[in-house]
Design an enzyme around this catalytic site. Structure first.
Site, PDB file in Angstrom:
ATOM      1  N   HIS A 142       0.828  -1.197   0.000  1.00 37.24           N
ATOM      2  CA  HIS A 142       0.000   0.000   0.000  1.00 37.24           C
ATOM      3  C   HIS A 142       0.861   1.244   0.000  1.00 37.24           C
ATOM      4  CE1 HIS A 142      -3.821  -2.021   0.757  1.00 37.24           C
ATOM      5  NE2 HIS A 142      -3.157  -2.840   1.574  1.00 37.24           N
ATOM      6  N   CYS A 208       0.119   1.973  -5.255  1.00 30.56           N
ATOM      7  CA  CYS A 208      -0.801   2.902  -5.878  1.00 30.56           C
ATOM      8  C   CYS A 208      -0.153   4.253  -6.029  1.00 30.56           C
ATOM      9  CB  CYS A 208      -2.051   3.093  -5.014  1.00 30.56           C
ATOM     10  SG  CYS A 208      -3.017   1.602  -4.880  1.00 30.56           S
TER      11      CYS A 208
END
Lengths: 318, 439
Positions: A142, A208
């Protein structure tokens, strides 16, 4: 009183400024230096330039195990490179201060690659390649959690040439060197390039990036850091005594254990351009036969079993 | 007056015929008893060298074919006995056999010493070799009645033993290039020994060898071709074995083959010029040396198709080389015969290798000896064709046996037969001419 007001406005102003900065995320923009991320809008239409070919072409050289009886079925032919992958449990990226645990993840029901629950852990795509092996190993993490930065928050800060290390269950370490950083639209990423097969030993880090749009499911882009395994710098000695005599080009064998064979390059235009004309396995006669050999120029390279090619030999002929 | 002039011309013509008749005495050939003796010794001595060095390498490696090599080494020594007997009789031959056959045993002494790193054993083996050199040197000097002087004999024998040890020692030290250089040098020394020994023998027994010499230019050519052909066979067999085993010295055998090719090319250049030599080299390499190696590769890779292709190449070589030799010798060596001989050689190379691969070592080395001997037939046939093509270059008796008779004795002795013969001829011929003129 005047002083108090001044102090008050100053403090309030600063707080307001701080909030604005926070809201606009300008802080991150300032603290984050220029990145080397290349945004690729439409990766499918763009064929990524392949790195200089290093691998041995399928069947180019035949490797014979001389210690075995030749009739023994154990004799390896077209020997695959020794597999020495690890199951990664830890990743350390010194350049962006990451030292995190790794879990194994698979494919989710919706087809996406899974990611660990814990935002501070990275996930290794277990159905894929093991780090250390030939192929694309993939580790995702993440960029942020609901409350703050996560394990790969600074991933876009990595630079080409940065090194990072993954540690295996058995304690073995594999160090990778960053080749390039690219970002893609989430639903238009070159999956094949990131996960597919390759003869290189790669490890790709994914996180991301891009604008966060909650309605559209979050971050709009995906960042991929491509890296290749750092292997002990192997230099393969060039063949020596390269000579043309009659119809023969001959050279001396390179006396190293892991030589797979030799490549012969020929020039018919006086040394302007050379084309590969033959691959000669280590167990063969170190010679190339060409009736017009005396009219052409040649150089020879040695290639080891990992596919590393030596510098060209001296040029023979003419 | 006119008549006198005619008579003089006729006389001159007859006189000039005399030397040409003398020159035409016996056509130029490599097939003389002296040259035959040299060729026999070429074969036996060089084969001894090849088998001795091969045996020591194989024995050191404990290769499975070492016993088969030993057997052939011993057989080679045994084959020398009848050759000696034919010249010096049974008793001398027996003595020879005792000395010579026994000396092969020293090989084991050196191998054991090297394996165990035993300096003491090495010294003992060296001492035995010294004794052999002395004993055999004396034997040869005695047998040839000094035509091969004792010192020269001992010197050349010592050099040979040194060659064998050099090959072996470098091999043990994994200095393969030096090892194969020593192999080539030592191999060629055997032909020098053969020349010296055969020359001594034919000088000692001129009648037995029909007054022919062993060191005429024609005999030299035949011996050179023997050396080139047989070394090729020996190296080809060794190369294919070492390639099949992927031995550490494999690339050095191929190196030795390349050196040999260069030497062969130089020999062809001296006979047929650079262009012919360049042509020879290409034919020799492409479908021949290369193809022999391809046979090995095909075996290693178990590739039947590649094997067939390599055999086809060898067939092409037999045809190309046969054509080359026929053209070069201007048909003195017929093309068909040449191609047939070359192909027979290739078959022997293939058979030696195939039997080796199937671990039938006794058969393999039987074929080896046969194939090795066959090369000397090629030396003889090809040599003879070349000599017939260039009789001037290889004419016998280019060097006279005696100093020239540079005085006719006219000043001291009037009883010269030549003068009277010439006068007789002169009288006869002029009489004939005068007679015809009158009639």
């Amino acid at each position: 009183m005047k002083l108090n007001w001044r102090l008050y406005f100053t403090v309030m102003g600063l707080i307001a400024l701080f909030l604005v900065i926070y809201e606009t995320n300008a802080w991150a923009v300032w603290t984050k230096e220029d990145t080397q991320v290349v945004r690729v809008e439409n990766p499918q239409s763009q064929s990524a330039p392949e790195e200089k070919q290093k691998e041995i072409l399928e069947g180019e050289f035949t490797v014979i195990n001389k210690d075995e009886n030749m009739n023994d079925e154990k004799v390896v032919k077209n020997e695959k490179q020794a597999e020495e992958g690890i199951i990664p449990t830890r990743i350390r990226i010194p350049s962006i201060d990451v030292d995190a645990k790794i879990e194994s993840v698979g494919v989710l029901d919706n087809g996406e690659m899974g990611v660990p629950e814990d935002p501070l852990k990275a996930g290794w795509f277990e159905p894929g390649t093991q780090p250390g092996n030939r192929g694309n190993a993939v580790i995702a993490g993440h960029v942020d959690s609901k409350t703050g930065p996560a394990v790969f928050y600074h991933l876009d800060q990595m630079k080409k040439g940065d090194e990072f290390t993954v540690t295996g269950k058995d304690g073995k370490e594999k160090t990778y060197v960053v080749q390039k950083l690219e970002s893609y639209p989430q639903y238009n990423s070159p999956i094949e390039k990131i996960f597919g097969s390759t003869n290189e030993k790669r490890l790709n880090l994914i996180t991301c990036t891009g604008e966060f749009i909650r309605d559209k499911g979050g971050h709009q882009d995906r960042l991929v850091v491509y890296s290749t395994l750092k292997e002990p710098k192997e230099t393969v000695p060039s063949p020596t005594n390269v000579q043309v005599s009659g119809a023969f080009l001959t050279w001396y064998a390179v006396r190293e254990d892991d030589i797979a064979g030799y490549r012969v390059y020929e020039s018919r235009d006086g040394g302007e351009t050379f084309d590969k004309v033959a691959s000669v396995s280590q167990h063969e006669r170190k010679a190339y036969s060409e009736p017009k050999a005396s009219e052409y120029e040649y150089y020879v390279t040695a290639v080891n079993k990992d596919g590393t090619e030596s510098e060209p030999s001296t040029i023979a002929g003419e | 007056m006119k008549n006198v002039k005619r008579i003089l011309i006729s006389l001159l013509a007859i006189m000039m015929l005399v030397p040409s008749v003398a020159m035409a005495n016996g056509t130029t050939t490599v097939k003389t008893p002296g040259s035959d003796l040299r060729a026999t010794l070429d074969q036996l001595l060089s084969e001894h060298f090849v088998l001795a060095t091969t045996y020591m390498m194989k024995s050191y490696d404990e290769a499975p074919d070492r016993d088969a090599v030993w057997e052939k080494l011993d057989q080679n020594a045994a084959d020398m006995t009848p050759a000696i007997a034919s010249v010096y009789g049974e008793e001398a031959a027996k003595q020879f056999e005792e000395i010579f056959r026994g000396h092969n045993d020293y090989a084991d002494g050196f191998v054991e010493a090297a394996k165990n790193n035993d300096e003491e054993a090495r010294k003992m083996a060296e001492q035995e070799v010294d004794e052999f050199v002395n004993e055999f040197g004396s034997f040869l000097a005695t047998a040839t009645e000094g035509n091969l002087p004792e010192d020269a004999a001992k010197q050349v024998l010592a050099a040979h033993e040194e060659d064998v040890l050099k090959v072996f020692d470098h091999y043990v030290n994994e200095e393969y290039q030096q090892s194969y250089q020593a192999f080539r040098d030592g191999f060629h020394r055997m032909f020098d020994i053969s020349e010296a020994l055969s020359s001594a023998i034919v000088t000692q027994m001129p009648d037995k060898f029909e007054q022919t010499k062993a060191d005429t230019p024609a005999a030299d050519l035949r011996s050179n071709l023997n050396a080139l052909a047989s070394e090729h066979f020996a190296l080809a067999v060794l190369e294919m074995q070492k390639g099949y085993n992927q031995s550490a010295d494999y690339d050095f055998v191929t190196w030795a083959e390349n050196e040999h090719t260069a030497e062969f090319k130089a020999a062809i250049a001296s006979l047929y010029g650079e262009e012919g030599a360049a042509q020879f080299e290409k034919v020799w390499q492409q479908d021949h040396i290369n193809a022999q190696s391809d046979v090995v590769t095909a075996t290693l890779e178990e590739d039947e198709e590649a094997r067939q292709m390599a055999e086809d190449s060898l067939m092409t070589f037999a045809e190309d080389f046969g054509a080359f030799l026929a053209t070069a010798t201007e048909g003195n060596l017929p093309e068909d015969a040449a191609t047939e001989a070359v192909w027979k050689h290739e078959e022997q190379v293939l058979q030696t290798f195939d039997q080796y691969v199937s671990e039938d070592y006794a058969a393999s080395y039987d074929t080896f000896r046969e194939g090795y001997g066959f090369m000397f037939g090629i030396g003889e046939t090809l040599g003879d064709a070349i000599v017939k093509q260039m009789p001037d270059q290889f004419a016998q008796d280019q060097m006279p046996e005696e100093m020239p008779d540079t005085g006719m004795g006219g000043m001291s002795d009037h009883n010269s037969t030549l003068i009277w013969t010439a006068f007789g001829l002169f009288a006869l011929v002029s009489a004939g001419i005068v007679y015809r003129k009158k009639a």
